[in-house]
Design an enzyme around this catalytic site. Structure first.
Site, mmCIF file in Angstrom:
data_model
loop_
_atom_site.group_PDB
_atom_site.id
_atom_site.type_symbol
_atom_site.label_atom_id
_atom_site.label_comp_id
_atom_site.label_asym_id
_atom_site.label_seq_id
_atom_site.Cartn_x
_atom_site.Cartn_y
_atom_site.Cartn_z
ATOM 1 N N ARG A 139 0.799 -1.228 0.000
ATOM 2 C CA ARG A 139 0.000 0.000 0.000
ATOM 3 C C ARG A 139 0.833 1.279 0.000
ATOM 4 O O ARG A 139 0.532 2.212 -0.731
ATOM 5 C CB ARG A 139 -0.967 0.014 1.186
ATOM 6 C CG ARG A 139 -2.194 -0.824 0.948
ATOM 7 C CD ARG A 139 -3.098 -0.800 2.126
ATOM 8 N NE ARG A 139 -2.477 -1.543 3.215
ATOM 9 C CZ ARG A 139 -3.101 -1.867 4.330
ATOM 10 N NH1 ARG A 139 -4.340 -1.490 4.536
ATOM 11 N NH2 ARG A 139 -2.496 -2.562 5.266
ATOM 12 N N ASP A 144 -5.604 -3.832 1.301
ATOM 13 C CA ASP A 144 -4.261 -4.169 0.879
ATOM 14 C C ASP A 144 -4.309 -5.206 -0.246
ATOM 15 O O ASP A 144 -4.812 -6.300 -0.041
ATOM 16 C CB ASP A 144 -3.501 -4.743 2.084
ATOM 17 C CG ASP A 144 -2.020 -4.872 1.849
ATOM 18 O OD1 ASP A 144 -1.580 -4.839 0.690
ATOM 19 O OD2 ASP A 144 -1.296 -5.016 2.853
#
EC number: 3.1.3.2
Length: 116
Positions: A8, A113
């Site tokens: 991320r 994520d």
């Protein structure tokens, strides 16, 4: 800032870097991402993160690194929920610690994520 700095946070870094470059204001920003752990230091972003970026026409040459207390004073904004919980450990940090999702126009506070 992320746990491992391979998914991320390098995505966020690359997207932000593209946005400021497209707006021709990249010289006004220092953009970086780092991990709270040292698990992946030196590694490239995860293949799923790279695929996500490629799907949006964004490239990165990022290598994972760990955030150091001595570097935290360089930044105005830090985005990460675990760092927010640990912010009392970051001495002399003048950065505003927030979740990146707070800026999502669709109000998705927690950004999923792609690693999982």
């Amino acid at each position: 800032v992320s746990v491992g700095n391979i998914c991320r946070s390098p995505i966020a870094e690359a997207v932000f870097r593209k946005l400021v470059t497209d707006e021709k204001v990249e010289n006004k920003w220092m953009t970086d991402s780092a991990a709270v752990s040292d698990w992946n230091v030196g590694r490239s972003p995860d293949a799923r993160a790279l695929s996500c970026l490629r799907n949006h026409g964004i490239e990165t040459a990022h290598k994972a690194r760990q955030v150091l207390k001595k570097n935290s004073g360089k930044f105005y904004f830090l985005f990460y929920r675990d760092l927010k919980r640990k912010s009392n450990q970051v001495k002399d940090c003048k950065a505003k610690i927030e979740l990146l999702g707070a800026y999502d126009p669709q109000k998705q506070l927690i950004i999923e994520d792609p690693y999982y």
